[in-house]
Enzyme design. Sequence first.
Site, PDB file in Angstrom:
ATOM      1  N   PRO A  35       0.777  -1.246   0.000  1.00 21.04           N
ATOM      2  CA  PRO A  35       0.000   0.000   0.000  1.00 21.04           C
ATOM      3  C   PRO A  35       0.806   1.294   0.000  1.00 21.04           C
ATOM      4  CG  PRO A  35       0.028  -0.938   2.191  1.00 21.04           C
ATOM      5  CD  PRO A  35       0.745  -1.914   1.299  1.00 21.04           C
ATOM      6  N   CYS A  36       1.457   1.579  -1.101  1.00 20.62           N
ATOM      7  CA  CYS A  36       2.208   2.833  -1.231  1.00 20.62           C
ATOM      8  C   CYS A  36       1.286   4.042  -1.217  1.00 20.62           C
ATOM      9  CB  CYS A  36       3.089   2.817  -2.475  1.00 20.62           C
ATOM     10  SG  CYS A  36       2.221   2.453  -4.005  1.00 20.62           S
TER      11      CYS A  36
END
Length: 156
Positions: free
Chosen positions: A124-125
């Site tokens: 989850p950047c």
Amino acid sequence: MKLYATKTTQIGSLTIGVEDGKVTDLMFGSNPTGSRKSDAQADPLLMAVFSQLNDYFEGKRRTFDLPLAPEGTPFQRSVWKALQTIPYGETRSYRDIAIQVGNPKAARAVGGANHHNPIAIIIPCHRVIAADGSLGGFGGGLPIKEFLLDLERKNA
């Protein structure tokens, strides 16, 4: 050999790459040129990825349970591992992640690692923002980053 399959979602087309029983890519857009395209139903892992993504977009899934194999430098892999510790619905700054990986002055390098994250959403950047609370950048575009953060806030 990598297999790719593309699915249309609420945020547009997503292309998943798998190889040797692990997820290697989640990209925004269609199938990469010159790659071996597969029907998602032809591969159990591709089916699992799309099923978990559907659950995520419906607000039913907060974590992903998939074997991942992102390719990158040791520093990039350490950043991507740190990203996976950010709880659903929360954010961290680039500096927070730099501190977490043991290099407090590497906030810009964390941004670079985020930019090269080959498995967006699942790693989850999108949960990493600037220290001042602004969104920073995102490979899928800021409207998609806003959508993902809003989705998680709404369902947290």
